[in-house]
Design an enzyme around this catalytic site. Structure first.
Site, PDB file in Angstrom:
ATOM      1  N   VAL A 174       0.870  -1.176   0.000  1.00 40.73           N
ATOM      2  CA  VAL A 174       0.000   0.000   0.000  1.00 40.73           C
ATOM      3  C   VAL A 174       0.903   1.220   0.000  1.00 40.73           C
ATOM      4  O   VAL A 174       1.942   1.221   0.680  1.00 40.73           O
ATOM      5  CB  VAL A 174      -0.913   0.022   1.251  1.00 40.73           C
ATOM      6  N   CYS A 175       0.524   2.232  -0.781  1.00 43.73           N
ATOM      7  CA  CYS A 175       1.227   3.525  -0.730  1.00 43.73           C
ATOM      8  C   CYS A 175       2.714   3.321  -1.070  1.00 43.73           C
ATOM      9  O   CYS A 175       3.039   2.546  -1.981  1.00 43.73           O
ATOM     10  CB  CYS A 175       0.985   4.131   0.657  1.00 43.73           C
ATOM     11  N   THR A 176       3.603   3.973  -0.353  1.00 41.96           N
ATOM     12  CA  THR A 176       5.030   3.867  -0.672  1.00 41.96           C
ATOM     13  C   THR A 176       5.632   2.522  -0.274  1.00 41.96           C
ATOM     14  O   THR A 176       6.834   2.305  -0.475  1.00 41.96           O
ATOM     15  CB  THR A 176       5.824   5.005  -0.012  1.00 41.96           C
TER      16      THR A 176
END
Lengths: 211, 211
Positions: free
Chosen positions: A99-101
């Protein structure tokens, strides 16, 4: 099926808890929060801590790996122990997700070379440095690799993966039980939709926000 | 502004972390997780723990109170220490809020009498026993009382309240930063939208799910 959710200093809480609340409802799954050391792991603000119940060494072969992002991701990009664990866990996993970075950590571990992937909109272009092809989609499946965009997108990723593994009906049941019928009070959740001045402001200080 | 998020045994994680990830980005806010005792507090599955950093007694006058729900809520309905804290904290709060069955705890503390409120769809009718008028809306404002529906609705509640306090532009910025542009892979997030057999199945075992 064992689901390992990775924690590290200055992660973003919803990145981890979004997929947790959906994926952990997979029938027969055992979900475990893992980190280099057991005990509380603080998020980027320091005022929230999730407990890591197992060390990386204690969870060598999860069926599903979940890697959240957050401002602390950049400090982990050269953490050999963490990247070694990601590579080893991925070697036996059925699904490797982020998820995300968190996708940049998968990239740093060499797991996204030649693959389509996504990340937080402010970090999307950084995927190229790891040989991945960034897409602006919210959830990207490429083989067993599933990456989600920023923070809240892990909920959508968790439901989509749950549907793949346990079937549409089970995923719908989890959506109903978590009453995931989103009604955001604004329509500002992507750089395409948000007011231009906000997008420009964040792009201007993205180094601060993401590192 | 101090934001107190209440934890208790067998809470639901996303109920707490959804509002956390949005509301805690209020400029100048100090967010603190509180419980009867400090230390890790386990959710309903036991495989996730959030840390309570302060006891109830250490946070007597929060500006915002957030009460999550979860299967553990029913055991707290007769917990005098917790209900006393809710009443005392509410006496000085600017906003008193809940997610999911957290509204039943506000009701048990006598705080929702004569007010409109919401809860998890399976628990909605239980609000009447506390003198509240249930509504099917996802986020309900009634004076300083803000209640949200099941689990994931706390994200919408957090953004809506953030907009009221800090202005629309700030709430839009937080929505953009958390990339809250929901794209659920199914349209099954409410009893009106989900397949009828799933709704019936959950209604049949709601006693098990919510207590």
């Amino acid at each position: 099926m064992q689901i390992a959710i990775l924690l590290y200093d200055r992660f973003t809480a919803l990145d981890a808890v979004g997929p947790y609340e959906t994926l952990s409802r997979l029938p027969g799954a055992e979900t475990v929060f893992v980190a280099e050391r057991t005990g509380p792991v603080r998020n980027e603000t320091g005022n929230l801590a999730l407990t890591a119940d197992r060390t990386l060494a204690e969870v060598p072969e999860p069926g599903i790996v979940v890697v959240p992002g957050g401002p602390g991701q950049s400090a982990q990009m050269t953490n050999g122990a963490l990247l070694d664990w990601l590579r080893a866990a991925d070697a036996g996993s059925e699904w490797t997700t982020s998820v995300c970075t968190g996708s940049l950590l998968l990239g740093a571990a060499g797991l996204l070379t030649g693959r389509s992937a996504t990340s937080h909109w402010l970090a999307l272009e950084q995927l190229r440095a790891h040989g991945a092809e960034p897409t602006g989609r919210r959830v990207v499946f490429d083989g067993k690799y599933v990456t989600a965009a920023g923070v809240s997108s892990g909920i959508d990723m968790g439901l989509a993966l749950l549907g793949r593994i346990a079937g549409d009906d089970h995923a719908r049941a989890v959506q109903l039980l978590t009453e995931y019928d989103p009604q955001p009070p604004y329509d500002s959740g992507s750089p395409q939709k948000a007011p231009a001045h906000l997008v420009a402001e964040f792009r201007g200080r993205s180094r601060f926000l993401l590192t």
